[in-house]
Enzyme design. Structure first.
Site, mmCIF file in Angstrom:
data_model
loop_
_atom_site.group_PDB
_atom_site.id
_atom_site.type_symbol
_atom_site.label_atom_id
_atom_site.label_comp_id
_atom_site.label_asym_id
_atom_site.label_seq_id
_atom_site.Cartn_x
_atom_site.Cartn_y
_atom_site.Cartn_z
ATOM 1 N N SER A 89 -8.627 -1.185 10.362
ATOM 2 C CA SER A 89 -8.839 -2.130 10.820
ATOM 3 C C SER A 89 -9.301 -2.269 12.301
ATOM 4 C CB SER A 89 -7.063 -3.372 10.264
ATOM 5 O OG SER A 89 -7.658 -5.016 10.502
ATOM 6 N N GLU A 134 -16.465 -1.854 6.591
ATOM 7 C CA GLU A 134 -15.508 -2.512 5.491
ATOM 8 C C GLU A 134 -14.943 -3.972 6.701
ATOM 9 O OE1 GLU A 134 -12.005 -3.905 6.053
ATOM 10 O OE2 GLU A 134 -11.465 -2.936 7.975
ATOM 11 N N HIS A 189 -9.283 -3.319 3.408
ATOM 12 C CA HIS A 189 -8.349 -4.667 3.162
ATOM 13 C C HIS A 189 -8.179 -4.509 1.878
ATOM 14 C CE1 HIS A 189 -9.281 -4.881 7.659
ATOM 15 N NE2 HIS A 189 -7.695 -5.627 7.823
#
Length: 300
Positions: free
Chosen positions: A108, A199, A269
């Site tokens: 992330s 992502e 996620h």
């Protein structure tokens, strides 16, 4: 590329929070690492709060710098993502770390740290955070194998959008927003000859298209060895609909690339967030029967 040494029983592993404040319990992570035979060491300010952040910029920098510099710390597991790492990235002193590199793992917001490490020629791991270690057993066990054994093999089902082919190359990538945010900075992502993985979570579809167009305009999709598309979770459409779903937008922007492309890889996620090495050669094979991604540092 500097490849940190694998871990051994009794090694110390730091848990630090360079981004968003901790809003869940670290007990599972501490217990899991202890069961692996490691000694978890919590950063001094890991549970601190400063509004959105896990303490002030100086507190977060202090903990990360201490973990980087301490020769007794053999690996660093980032506590959580969110936002905040780029606020302290330029202030990190890498001198002692580069003398004794250690594994750093996160995803992330930690994509910014991954691209920085890649530019400094140090291998690292895009994988679970301390607060997500309890999300998925396969993810957690894969991380253990990577830290202690230096190898992991993944096989996933085929996807209708996949583009067949093989590649042997290093991986680089992570969260699409942070990848784009790196462009024009000292930690700008370098993609030439590499397998790019992406992502995202919680973005509008038109934002997704804009970011992919930015990657194309910045020539980050040129000369790739392959592409891995992970989870694009909780994507949103504007009231004036963009007219396409996330994967369709991605496929349009990747059209014309004559390289292996894998969609639907469990990375991002969602509960299944399989860890991958960045900076370690991988064998990547996209066939009609499925996708394989293999790392083995014992052969290096």
């Amino acid at each position: 590329m500097l490849i940190p040494p694998l871990l051994s029983q009794g090694d110390k592993i730091a848990i630090v929070a360079p981004a968003k404040k901790i809003q869940s319990d670290l007990t599972f992570a501490v217990n899991t690492l202890t069961e692996w035979g490691l000694t978890p060491v919590l950063g001094e300010h890991v549970l601190a709060t400063d509004h959105y952040f896990a303490g002030t910029d100086s507190q977060r920098l202090h903990d990360l710098q201490e973990a980087l510099d301490n020769p007794e710390i053999k690996a660093i597991l980032i506590a959580r993502g969110g936002y905040g790492t780029t606020r302290i990235l330029e202030q990190i002193n890498w001198a002692k770390f580069l003398e004794n590199p250690k594994w750093i793992c996160g995803f992330s917001d930690i994509t910014s740290l991954i691209t920085e490490l890649n530019n400094r020629s140090v291998a690292c791991i895009h994988g679970p955070l301390a607060v997500t270690l309890d999300w998925d057993e396969l993810t957690t066990e894969s991380l253990k194998s990577m830290l202690f054994e230096g190898k992991v093999n993944y096989n996933i089902p085929p996807h209708p959008l996949n583009q067949l082919g093989q590649a042997n190359a290093e991986l680089i990538g992570g969260n699409l927003s942070i990848v784009c945010n790196s462009i024009g900075t000292s930690s700008e992502i370098q993609t030439k000859g590499k397998i790019l993985f992406l992502e995202e979570v919680g973005e509008y579809i038109y934002h997704l298209d804009r970011m992919l167009v930015q990657l194309k305009r910045a020539r980050k999709l040129d000369d790739l060895a392959g592409v891995i598309i992970g989870d694009f979770s909780s994507m949103k459409d504007h009231k004036d609909s963009f007219g396409a779903e996330a994967l369709e937008v991605i496929a349009r922007n990747l059209a014309g690339l004559n390289i292996p492309i894998a969609y639907g890889f469990p990375l991002g996620h969602e509960k299944g967030n399989l860890p991958v090495y960045c900076g370690v050669p991988a064998t990547f094979d996209v066939s009609e029967t499925g996708v394989s991604l293999n790392f083995d540092m014992t052969n290096l």
